[in-house]
Design a protein around this motif. Structure first.
Motif, PDB file in Angstrom:
ATOM      1  N   LEU A  90       8.694  43.921 -15.451  1.00 42.12           N
ATOM      2  CA  LEU A  90       9.115  43.023 -15.908  1.00 42.12           C
ATOM      3  C   LEU A  90      10.557  41.965 -14.911  1.00 42.12           C
ATOM      4  N   GLN A  91      11.551  43.595 -14.371  1.00 38.56           N
ATOM      5  CA  GLN A  91      13.029  43.672 -13.897  1.00 38.56           C
ATOM      6  C   GLN A  91      12.563  42.951 -12.791  1.00 38.56           C
ATOM      7  N   SER A  92      11.615  43.400 -11.954  1.00 42.14           N
ATOM      8  CA  SER A  92      11.226  42.279 -10.659  1.00 42.14           C
ATOM      9  C   SER A  92      11.403  41.187 -10.264  1.00 42.14           C
ATOM     10  N   ALA A  93      10.212  40.571 -11.353  1.00 42.48           N
ATOM     11  CA  ALA A  93      10.155  39.107 -11.465  1.00 42.48           C
ATOM     12  C   ALA A  93      11.128  38.849 -11.789  1.00 42.48           C
ATOM     13  N   ASN A  94      12.335  39.768 -12.987  1.00 41.98           N
ATOM     14  CA  ASN A  94      13.300  39.080 -12.888  1.00 41.98           C
ATOM     15  C   ASN A  94      14.428  39.225 -11.939  1.00 41.98           C
ATOM     16  N   LEU A  95      13.870  39.592 -11.799  1.00 43.12           N
ATOM     17  CA  LEU A  95      15.543  39.865 -10.224  1.00 43.12           C
ATOM     18  C   LEU A  95      14.704  38.513  -9.442  1.00 43.12           C
ATOM     19  N   ALA A  96      13.623  38.447  -8.874  1.00 46.03           N
ATOM     20  CA  ALA A  96      13.132  37.542  -7.936  1.00 46.03           C
ATOM     21  C   ALA A  96      13.088  36.048  -8.270  1.00 46.03           C
ATOM     22  N   ARG A  97      13.203  36.197 -10.252  1.00 41.88           N
ATOM     23  CA  ARG A  97      13.895  34.655 -10.110  1.00 41.88           C
ATOM     24  C   ARG A  97      14.959  34.571 -10.670  1.00 41.88           C
ATOM     25  N   LEU A 110       5.929  40.218 -10.457  1.00 40.82           N
ATOM     26  CA  LEU A 110       5.342  40.540 -11.388  1.00 40.82           C
ATOM     27  C   LEU A 110       4.396  41.609 -11.662  1.00 40.82           C
ATOM     28  N   LEU A 111       3.875  40.895 -10.734  1.00 33.33           N
ATOM     29  CA  LEU A 111       2.060  41.879 -10.432  1.00 33.33           C
ATOM     30  C   LEU A 111       1.990  42.467  -9.672  1.00 33.33           C
ATOM     31  N   HIS A 112       2.843  42.807  -8.834  1.00 33.77           N
ATOM     32  CA  HIS A 112       3.238  43.715  -7.313  1.00 33.77           C
ATOM     33  C   HIS A 112       2.391  45.304  -7.882  1.00 33.77           C
ATOM     34  N   ASP A 113       2.866  45.691  -9.119  1.00 33.13           N
ATOM     35  CA  ASP A 113       2.310  47.035  -8.905  1.00 33.13           C
ATOM     36  C   ASP A 113       1.153  47.154 -10.034  1.00 33.13           C
ATOM     37  N   GLU A 217       9.223  35.810 -20.857  1.00 32.68           N
ATOM     38  CA  GLU A 217       9.229  34.827 -20.073  1.00 32.68           C
ATOM     39  C   GLU A 217       8.976  34.037 -19.661  1.00 32.68           C
ATOM     40  N   PHE A 218       8.084  35.116 -19.464  1.00 31.93           N
ATOM     41  CA  PHE A 218       6.887  34.835 -17.934  1.00 31.93           C
ATOM     42  C   PHE A 218       6.164  34.320 -17.968  1.00 31.93           C
ATOM     43  N   THR A 219       6.154  33.888 -19.051  1.00 34.37           N
ATOM     44  CA  THR A 219       4.472  33.123 -20.131  1.00 34.37           C
ATOM     45  C   THR A 219       4.241  31.948 -19.265  1.00 34.37           C
ATOM     46  N   ASP A 220       5.398  31.165 -19.061  1.00 34.92           N
ATOM     47  CA  ASP A 220       4.954  29.896 -18.559  1.00 34.92           C
ATOM     48  C   ASP A 220       4.852  29.593 -16.968  1.00 34.92           C
ATOM     49  N   ILE A 221       5.059  30.872 -16.225  1.00 32.28           N
ATOM     50  CA  ILE A 221       4.904  31.137 -14.668  1.00 32.28           C
ATOM     51  C   ILE A 221       3.434  31.731 -15.096  1.00 32.28           C
ATOM     52  N   ILE A 222       3.023  32.963 -15.463  1.00 29.32           N
ATOM     53  CA  ILE A 222       2.195  33.263 -15.554  1.00 29.32           C
ATOM     54  C   ILE A 222       0.924  32.093 -15.533  1.00 29.32           C
ATOM     55  N   GLY A 223       1.223  31.539 -17.101  1.00 24.75           N
ATOM     56  CA  GLY A 223      -0.581  30.138 -17.664  1.00 24.75           C
ATOM     57  C   GLY A 223      -0.320  28.431 -16.010  1.00 24.75           C
ATOM     58  N   ARG A 224       0.960  28.889 -15.549  1.00 24.04           N
ATOM     59  CA  ARG A 224       0.261  27.838 -14.194  1.00 24.04           C
ATOM     60  C   ARG A 224       0.005  28.531 -12.627  1.00 24.04           C
ATOM     61  N   ASN A 225       0.179  29.171 -12.997  1.00 22.24           N
ATOM     62  CA  ASN A 225       0.002  30.084 -11.854  1.00 22.24           C
ATOM     63  C   ASN A 225      -1.177  31.007 -11.633  1.00 22.24           C
ATOM     64  N   PHE A 226      -1.620  31.723 -12.797  1.00 27.94           N
ATOM     65  CA  PHE A 226      -2.877  32.535 -12.897  1.00 27.94           C
ATOM     66  C   PHE A 226      -4.282  31.837 -13.703  1.00 27.94           C
ATOM     67  N   ARG A 227      -5.267  31.623 -12.696  1.00 32.58           N
ATOM     68  CA  ARG A 227      -5.847  31.087 -13.168  1.00 32.58           C
ATOM     69  C   ARG A 227      -6.765  32.078 -14.563  1.00 32.58           C
TER      70      ARG A 227
END
Ligand SMILES: [Fe+2]
Ligand SMILES: [Fe+2]
Length: 254
Positions: A90-97, A110-113, A217-227
């Motif tokens: 979560l913190q890595s994804a947050n920093l990327a954003r 968010l998924l790298h590890d 905080e990442f629900t939308d990004i997951i929704g749009r990018n994870f099938r």
């Protein structure tokens, strides 16, 4: 049998585990991999197990000791019930954003590890990439796969140095193995090199343990990018469905 006082810590742990197993309705067993992690190349046979737990059948579904998963689990259900730790992701994804990365890169961070968080440390980038491959843009899984190798090689053009944590973890003389060096060279020439590199740049090592980032905080990004498959992760027919199923039900007999 040794008296309780004379038992080693690991014998006592085994005894406790066995006593807990006795209380379960079905026989829960450890696959070879779990024993390998304890330094033993062994497994218990079906007959031996039934002798140990007379009158019981083998577990063939959910492990009652683990958090309950819905029938059609989503990625978020796995985050909540099967990932041992999510703060780093979560913190890595947050920093990327915060750094203005694209949604694809935020998702990759968010998924790298997730390989480490849910399954196994060794080769975690490869396992993680394989898990998500059927459900994300090819660039996302490629980046997750390659961060495994890129982590070990600095890139000054984007301010990425060899992680100090690795000196602490592996010693000052550690050298990545030849297959990792070769993988790095291949990745360096690839059109998506920078995407994998951005995972490293946003891969927070010394994060603030008190800084809380919520998965929501990442629900939308997951929704749009994870099938998300409608049958639930593990129950569709994708090439990695069995891996999600195993993480869901890790102690099935077969
Ligand atoms: Fe990693
Ligand atoms: Fe990481």
């Amino acid at each position: 049998m040794a008296s309780h006082a004379a038992m080693t810590l690991s014998e006592r742990a085994d005894e406790l585990e066995e006593r807990m197993a006795q209380e379960l309705e079905r026989i829960v067993t450890k696959s070879v991999l779990f024993n390998l992690a304890d330094g033993k190349v062994e497994m218990e046979s079906g007959p031996a197990l039934q002798k140990k737990y007379p009158g019981k059948y083998m577990l063939m579904s959910a492990d009652p000791r683990l958090p309950k998963m819905p029938d059609k689990p989503t990625l978020i259900d796995f985050f909540k019930n099967r990932f041992a730790t999510t703060a780093h992701l979560l913190q890595s994804a947050n920093l990327a954003r915060k750094n203005g990365m694209s949604e694809k890169i935020v998702l990759a961070c968010l998924l790298h590890d997730i390989g480490v968080a849910s399954f196994i440390r060794a080769d975690h980038g490869y396992w993680g990439a394989q898990l998500i491959e059927p459900y994300v843009d090819e660039e996302v899984s490629w980046a997750v796969r390659m961060h495994q190798a890129l982590r070990f090689f600095p890139d000054e053009s984007v301010g990425y140095a060899y992680p100090e944590a690795y000196v602490k973890y592996f010693g000052p003389d550690y050298q990545p193995e030849p297959h990792i060096v070769e993988e790095y060279k291949r990745a360096r020439e690839h059109k998506w090199y920078m995407s994998a590199r951005m995972i490293c740049v946003n891969d927070l090592y010394s994060f603030d343990p008190n800084a809380r980032v919520e998965l929501e905080e990442f629900t939308d990004i997951i929704g749009r990018n994870f099938r998300q498959p409608k049958e639930g992760l593990g129950f569709d027919s994708s090439p990695s469905a069995h891996m999600w199923r195993t993480i869901n039900w890790p102690t099935r007999f077969l």
